[in-house]
Design an enzyme around this catalytic site. Sequence first.
Site, PDB file in Angstrom:
ATOM      1  N   SER A 242       0.526  -0.983   0.373  1.00  0.00           N
ATOM      2  CA  SER A 242       0.230   0.460   0.400  1.00  0.00           C
ATOM      3  C   SER A 242       0.682   1.291   0.020  1.00  0.00           C
ATOM      4  CB  SER A 242      -0.639  -0.324   1.276  1.00  0.00           C
ATOM      5  OG  SER A 242      -2.083   0.917   0.792  1.00  0.00           O
ATOM      6  N   GLU A 243       0.404   1.959  -0.837  1.00  0.00           N
ATOM      7  CA  GLU A 243       1.638   2.736  -0.985  1.00  0.00           C
ATOM      8  C   GLU A 243       1.333   4.125  -0.366  1.00  0.00           C
ATOM      9  OE1 GLU A 243      -0.823   2.963  -3.020  1.00  0.00           O
ATOM     10  OE2 GLU A 243      -2.184   4.565  -3.639  1.00  0.00           O
ATOM     11  N   ASN A 244       1.110   4.421   1.008  1.00  0.00           N
ATOM     12  CA  ASN A 244       0.908   5.306   1.985  1.00  0.00           C
ATOM     13  C   ASN A 244       2.750   4.603   3.099  1.00  0.00           C
ATOM     14  OD1 ASN A 244      -0.773   2.852   2.804  1.00  0.00           O
ATOM     15  ND2 ASN A 244      -0.477   3.815   4.484  1.00  0.00           N
ATOM     16  N   GLY A 245       2.692   3.720   2.911  1.00  0.00           N
ATOM     17  CA  GLY A 245       4.528   2.848   3.457  1.00  0.00           C
ATOM     18  C   GLY A 245       4.454   1.513   4.035  1.00  0.00           C
TER      19      GLY A 245
ATOM     20  N   SER B 120       8.411   3.901  -1.062  1.00  0.00           N
ATOM     21  CA  SER B 120       7.377   3.158  -0.965  1.00  0.00           C
ATOM     22  C   SER B 120       7.482   3.910  -3.070  1.00  0.00           C
ATOM     23  CB  SER B 120       6.259   3.828  -0.576  1.00  0.00           C
ATOM     24  OG  SER B 120       4.978   3.194  -1.016  1.00  0.00           O
TER      25      SER B 120
END
Lengths: 218, 233
Positions: A45-48, A87
């Site tokens: 998930s690209e928030n980390g 990320s």
Amino acid sequence: MLDKKGIAKRIAQELQHNWYVNLGIGIPTLIANYIPEGIDVEFQSENGILGMGPFPFEGEEDADMINAGKQTITPMPGASIFDSATSFAMIRGQHIQLTVLGAMEVADNGDIANWKIPGKMVKGMGGAMDLVASADNIIVAMMHTNKRGKSKLLRQCTLPLTGVRCVKKVVTNLAVLDITPQGFKLLERAPGVSVEEIQNATEGRLVVEGDIPEMQID
Amino acid sequence: MNKLVANAKEATKDIESGMTLMLGGFGLCGIPENCIAALVDKGINNLTCISNNAGVDDFGLGLLLQKRQIKKMISSYVGENDEFERQMLSGELEVDLIPQGSLASRCQAGGAGIPAFFTPAGYGTEVAFGKEVRYFNGKPHILESALTADFAIVKAWKGDRYGNLIFKGTARNFNPLMAMAGKITIAEVEELVEPGELDPNFIHTPGIFIQRIFQGEKYEKRIEQRTVRQRLT
């Protein structure tokens, strides 16, 4: 015809062992519920977070543990957490094998629009532009037509673009289609849907060759 | 080294109207709640805020938007905030929307002394307007410039008076990158610890990037989308 769960189930069949996968908000998120037996994948998930797991049990929600849709989640054993630059290094550096995202429009050359309706709705692109500009393997999960019955598979996108010539495959409630130099190539029909219905719902160029099999979904 | 200040009020005392600020966080996760409240109290305006999101109507940066203290937002995603969308569509608020990965790298570049870089994100879209395009390995890329700020404001889990920081969970997000890119960087932490308590092997942000640090209070840590699963009985 498939519902949203059906679309997610069909895309889940595309998952391969040991893939890292980024799932967008909406229908793509549901794919995590239908991972085929014997297939081991990790969700980014690209928030980390890499190794995103299921929602927490009630009472165990943690405000510091969310996905890119701002939903509370849990980490899987073996998960890792990192900053936003790391990320997107995973994403732009093509370390992710599959990206699945939703769209408002897809053109038959692979252009995609999903972040803005001028004068009406502007939510922003979030990570979508980085994802589509870099990923090798991009599947769009969406309904074939919009709420007014208008095709979302077009000759050319009418909305501001998110990325150009990047989508590889589209899975809708009616069909599975590949993007080819000749346009959308029809690969499979949803259960009970005819080729003619798909043709009527597709505004972009549609290639139909031979018998088109029906999707196999449990 | 002692970068300790008493509270958010002291940490933000010289932030003035018209300045450019970076604020860490993703949605409401990892936002500097204490400093945002102090900025609302100060009543300064015409701020340019660089932050991935703009909070929700009644929390996070939404509090500054409600009071019309923000002139311009630089963000990647601004859904979930009706007042923001209203101000933007009516032209009251200037908004620069940029891809999330480019935002992260632009902050990191700003803090790392790299003035600009090429990225494939946004090529062929509105984001590329007016930007240099160059081909690398046969693929088009656009030139993105570094971002810096008069003040960067970040929120960490633990920190010491040297400014060393550790973040918790996905509250890390943009915080370590923005921490590098402020002319002055303020860190508010949930737990201030003695120097030596944080294992140097596990520091996320080395203290050199931080000029002021304080222990925050009354963290609300609001959850935007509370999603749960049922226990099997």
